[in-house]
Design a protein around this motif. Structure first.
Motif, PDB file in Angstrom:
ATOM      1  N   ALA A  99      -1.890   5.792   2.216  1.00  0.00           N
ATOM      2  CA  ALA A  99      -0.592   5.253   2.612  1.00  0.00           C
ATOM      3  C   ALA A  99      -0.594   4.812   4.069  1.00  0.00           C
ATOM      4  CB  ALA A  99       0.497   6.296   2.375  1.00  0.00           C
ATOM      5  N   ALA A 100      -1.359   5.499   4.893  1.00  0.00           N
ATOM      6  CA  ALA A 100      -1.396   5.183   6.324  1.00  0.00           C
ATOM      7  C   ALA A 100      -1.885   3.766   6.599  1.00  0.00           C
ATOM      8  CB  ALA A 100      -2.294   6.183   7.052  1.00  0.00           C
ATOM      9  N   ASP A 101      -2.586   3.170   5.636  1.00  0.00           N
ATOM     10  CA  ASP A 101      -3.157   1.835   5.841  1.00  0.00           C
ATOM     11  C   ASP A 101      -2.202   0.714   5.432  1.00  0.00           C
ATOM     12  OD1 ASP A 101      -5.517   3.005   6.716  1.00  0.00           O
ATOM     13  OD2 ASP A 101      -6.407   3.013   4.709  1.00  0.00           O
ATOM     14  N   PHE A 102      -1.021   1.072   4.906  1.00  0.00           N
ATOM     15  CA  PHE A 102      -0.105   0.063   4.367  1.00  0.00           C
ATOM     16  C   PHE A 102       1.323   0.245   4.893  1.00  0.00           C
ATOM     17  CE2 PHE A 102      -3.532   0.675   1.335  1.00  0.00           C
ATOM     18  CZ  PHE A 102      -3.906  -0.629   1.018  1.00  0.00           C
ATOM     19  N   ASP A 103       2.110  -0.827   4.726  1.00  0.00           N
ATOM     20  CA  ASP A 103       3.522  -0.783   5.092  1.00  0.00           C
ATOM     21  C   ASP A 103       4.410  -0.488   3.878  1.00  0.00           C
ATOM     22  OD1 ASP A 103       3.311  -1.712   7.931  1.00  0.00           O
ATOM     23  OD2 ASP A 103       2.409  -3.441   6.938  1.00  0.00           O
ATOM     24  N   ALA A 104       3.885  -0.762   2.676  1.00  0.00           N
ATOM     25  CA  ALA A 104       4.681  -0.595   1.465  1.00  0.00           C
ATOM     26  C   ALA A 104       3.771  -0.540   0.247  1.00  0.00           C
ATOM     27  CB  ALA A 104       5.669  -1.755   1.323  1.00  0.00           C
ATOM     28  N   ILE A 105       4.342  -0.062  -0.856  1.00  0.00           N
ATOM     29  CA  ILE A 105       3.636  -0.072  -2.132  1.00  0.00           C
ATOM     30  C   ILE A 105       4.581  -0.638  -3.185  1.00  0.00           C
ATOM     31  CG2 ILE A 105       4.330   2.325  -2.661  1.00  0.00           C
ATOM     32  CD1 ILE A 105       1.654   2.616  -4.179  1.00  0.00           C
ATOM     33  N   PHE A 106       4.028  -1.480  -4.065  1.00  0.00           N
ATOM     34  CA  PHE A 106       4.814  -2.069  -5.154  1.00  0.00           C
ATOM     35  C   PHE A 106       4.049  -1.883  -6.457  1.00  0.00           C
ATOM     36  CE2 PHE A 106       6.144  -5.347  -8.086  1.00  0.00           C
ATOM     37  CZ  PHE A 106       7.529  -5.372  -7.924  1.00  0.00           C
ATOM     38  N   VAL A 107       4.784  -1.501  -7.508  1.00  0.00           N
ATOM     39  CA  VAL A 107       4.167  -1.294  -8.819  1.00  0.00           C
ATOM     40  C   VAL A 107       4.888  -2.144  -9.866  1.00  0.00           C
ATOM     41  CG1 VAL A 107       3.357   0.406 -10.492  1.00  0.00           C
ATOM     42  CG2 VAL A 107       3.816   1.115  -8.134  1.00  0.00           C
ATOM     43  N   PRO A 108       4.218  -3.162 -10.432  1.00  0.00           N
ATOM     44  CA  PRO A 108       4.809  -3.919 -11.531  1.00  0.00           C
ATOM     45  C   PRO A 108       4.702  -3.108 -12.816  1.00  0.00           C
ATOM     46  CG  PRO A 108       2.616  -4.750 -11.079  1.00  0.00           C
ATOM     47  CD  PRO A 108       2.900  -3.694 -10.038  1.00  0.00           C
ATOM     48  N   GLY A 109       5.536  -3.458 -13.788  1.00  0.00           N
ATOM     49  CA  GLY A 109       5.570  -2.665 -15.011  1.00  0.00           C
ATOM     50  C   GLY A 109       4.814  -3.239 -16.194  1.00  0.00           C
ATOM     51  N   GLY A 110       5.403  -3.062 -17.364  1.00  0.00           N
ATOM     52  CA  GLY A 110       4.705  -3.166 -18.628  1.00  0.00           C
ATOM     53  C   GLY A 110       4.573  -1.729 -19.102  1.00  0.00           C
ATOM     54  N   HIS A 111       4.215  -1.508 -20.348  1.00  0.00           N
ATOM     55  CA  HIS A 111       4.074  -0.129 -20.822  1.00  0.00           C
ATOM     56  C   HIS A 111       2.834   0.560 -20.260  1.00  0.00           C
ATOM     57  CE1 HIS A 111       6.986  -1.313 -24.080  1.00  0.00           C
ATOM     58  NE2 HIS A 111       7.428  -0.108 -23.785  1.00  0.00           N
ATOM     59  N   GLY A 112       1.943  -0.214 -19.647  1.00  0.00           N
ATOM     60  CA  GLY A 112       0.717   0.356 -19.105  1.00  0.00           C
ATOM     61  C   GLY A 112       0.909   1.554 -18.196  1.00  0.00           C
ATOM     62  N   PRO A 113       1.824   1.478 -17.205  1.00  0.00           N
ATOM     63  CA  PRO A 113       2.016   2.619 -16.307  1.00  0.00           C
ATOM     64  C   PRO A 113       2.443   3.895 -17.035  1.00  0.00           C
ATOM     65  CG  PRO A 113       2.978   0.651 -15.348  1.00  0.00           C
ATOM     66  CD  PRO A 113       2.601   0.305 -16.762  1.00  0.00           C
ATOM     67  N   MET A 114       3.056   3.742 -18.224  1.00  0.00           N
ATOM     68  CA  MET A 114       3.456   4.914 -18.995  1.00  0.00           C
ATOM     69  C   MET A 114       2.221   5.675 -19.484  1.00  0.00           C
ATOM     70  SD  MET A 114       6.980   4.618 -19.518  1.00  0.00           S
ATOM     71  CE  MET A 114       7.509   5.059 -21.178  1.00  0.00           C
TER      72      MET A 114
END
Length: 233
Positions: A99-114
């Motif tokens: 996390a220290a290397d970034f300003d933000a995190i974004f996660v797109p969906g679909g059923h995959g993350p489930m």
């Protein structure tokens, strides 16, 4: 330059409650609209997946029916995915990101993350680091499932008490998968302690609570991405 970790599922199926495997992956609109918005904003977008495996698109998300009958929209999504194919084929490993290397995190969906992110303690720890560092965390549609493994050492959920949104049980029912799903996202988020907010089924709905930015469904992707850009600009 704003540096954003674009965390994508590497799952190509979703295990249903009878043990069968439902083909899935990332939802095209959610990846395309968000990634393009961040690139056009001038962000340094780093794509990463579990194990650094190439993500796959949910083919159903590229059907004309899933896009309101809009053939031009589908053609645009296919064209954009083709334009970033080299990036998607060689993602970084999420397990190696900090996390220290970034300003933000974004996660797109679909059923995959489930299937994968929702049960990854490593990803849960990473998301917790973003949250605790005051950095922006954003998910859309089914991707709030990726917030579920963010647990403290005492077992408490890092997002307990946060207002958020995601794909609703009503929308899952209308999509025809609620009866076969091993668990429902809205129900699980509520049980975990989220203050779940929802708008009209299939319509755009965005919720911002502190540094957590969430969108309800595919139609929420572009408005959510725009909010993220505004917050980071």
């Amino acid at each position: 330059m704003t540096k954003l970790l674009f965390a994508v599922t590497a799952a190509d199926h979703w295990t249903l409650k009878d043990g069968s495997k439902h083909p899935t992956g990332f939802w095209a609109e959610e990846l395309v609209e968000s990634h393009r918005t961040f690139i056009e904003a001038g962000f340094d977008v780093v794509v990463a997946t579990p194990g650094g495996r190439a993500p796959v698109v949910d083919e159903g998300s590229l059907s004309v029916d899933a896009n309101g009958g809009d053939e031009a929209k589908v053609a645009d999504q296919k064209e954009y995915l083709a334009s970033i194919e080299s990036t998607l084929q060689k993602p970084l490993a999420l397990e190696e990101q900090k996390a220290a290397d970034f300003d933000a995190i974004f996660v797109p969906g679909g059923h995959g993350p489930m299937e994968d992110l929702a049960v990854s303690s490593q990803f849960g720890a990473l998301v917790s680091d973003f949250l605790d560092g005051g950095k922006l965390v954003s998910t859309v549609c089914h991707a709030p499932a990726a917030l579920l493994p963010a647990r403290r050492s005492d077992g408490a959920w890092a997002f307990d008490g946060y207002e958020l949104t995601g794909f609703t049980d009503e929308e899952e029912t209308q999509a025809g998968l609620a009866d076969v799903a091993p668990w429902l996202l809205e129900t699980r988020l509520r049980e975990s302690g989220a203050k779940f907010s929802s708008g009209a089924a299939w319509g755009p709905h965005i919720v911002v609570d502190r540094n957590l930015y969430t969108g309800q469904n595919p139609a929420s992707t572009k408005p959510l991405a725009d909010r993220v850009v505004s917050a980071l600009s």
